[in-house]
Design an enzyme around this catalytic site. Sequence first.
Site, mmCIF file in Angstrom:
data_model
loop_
_atom_site.group_PDB
_atom_site.id
_atom_site.type_symbol
_atom_site.label_atom_id
_atom_site.label_comp_id
_atom_site.label_asym_id
_atom_site.label_seq_id
_atom_site.Cartn_x
_atom_site.Cartn_y
_atom_site.Cartn_z
ATOM 1 N N ALA A 67 -11.851 -2.666 -6.551
ATOM 2 C CA ALA A 67 -10.490 -2.130 -6.446
ATOM 3 C C ALA A 67 -10.242 -1.105 -7.539
ATOM 4 O O ALA A 67 -9.468 -0.153 -7.337
ATOM 5 C CB ALA A 67 -9.475 -3.258 -6.536
ATOM 6 N N CYS A 303 -9.062 -9.056 -17.349
ATOM 7 C CA CYS A 303 -9.539 -7.719 -17.707
ATOM 8 C C CYS A 303 -9.240 -7.375 -19.159
ATOM 9 O O CYS A 303 -9.914 -6.547 -19.762
ATOM 10 C CB CYS A 303 -8.889 -6.674 -16.798
ATOM 11 S SG CYS A 303 -9.078 -7.028 -15.045
#
Length: 355
Positions: A67, A303
């Site tokens: 993504a 992340c």
Amino acid sequence: MIYLDYQATTPLAPEAFEAMLPWLREGFANPHSAHAPGRAAKAAVEVARGQLLKLLPPGGLAFTSSATEALNWAIKGTQGPIVTIATEHSAVLDSVAAEAARGRAVTVLPVDAHGLVDLDTARAAIAPGTGLVVAMLVNNEVGVIQPIAALAELTQTAGAKLLVDAVQGFGRVALPEADFIALSAHKIHGPKGIGALWFRNAPPAALLHGGGQEPERSGTLSPALCAGFGAAAKLAGGRFDEDAGHVERLFGIARQALGPDWTVNGSVERRYRGNLNLRRAGLDVARLISELRDIAFSAGSACASGSGRPSHVLRALGLSDTEARSSIRLGFGRYTREEELMEAIERINAAAARQ
């Protein structure tokens, strides 16, 4: 191990695993080759593409490596001023910052204490001449669902294009009108290493150049990853109501069990129910995670977990550094059992109380 980190990644669905196996063994041919094994591999890719498109509005779809690539592609492959939101994923915020460094106009809209963008502020920013509006459907840290339908109306009125980051929402909540939608397989019980960009009319200008295997996107595709993604999407579509009902029940059970010492971060009403981001005054989250090593939960986005900085999402909601650092995220879904969730919450509560 009790796994409560569904926003970071989801367990691979058995159906997706089985769909991948033939293309990891005998069906290893390059899907872009003209010989018979290559054509068979290509057919598997196209089946997967069709499985994804059944859950999306009419349009096209190109597979990507992630993504993150899909978001970068849509942002950097379009033109004109950009409007986005302060709680977006770093793949968006860092990409628009890179575009700003190259001279492209960028507006980052604030959110309120519930994590929601103010539509009057958005209306003023999304003016004629805007090129691209970027908005996340379901926030990856706090689970808040933005008013994407209203943003889509503003975008259309301004003659701009709308890019929706649907990584956390695809297969879980209704998809909005958009021009581009970014997707990820491993957030819907598919494999890691593959994402997709859906486009209504045409893909953005190419970000990766080479063999042109996908529309405006180059790189050899993995039939196995595509097959796993497609199987996961088909399963999500068939289980949409069942999965939604399951997380709704777990959400209610979890909130009641956690008790009054915890405060939910972000809107409770406009929220995907498989996400509980909470804070507790004085909590040392690093110590909590260390003490409960057989429970997988998060202090925020996977992340950014190693950055040491407070969550930019929680800061955008108005939380102090101390409040942000005393917050945890519990993520649950299809394969979470009620009894293991209750056990985890009981142990989290006990460990937090000891602090």
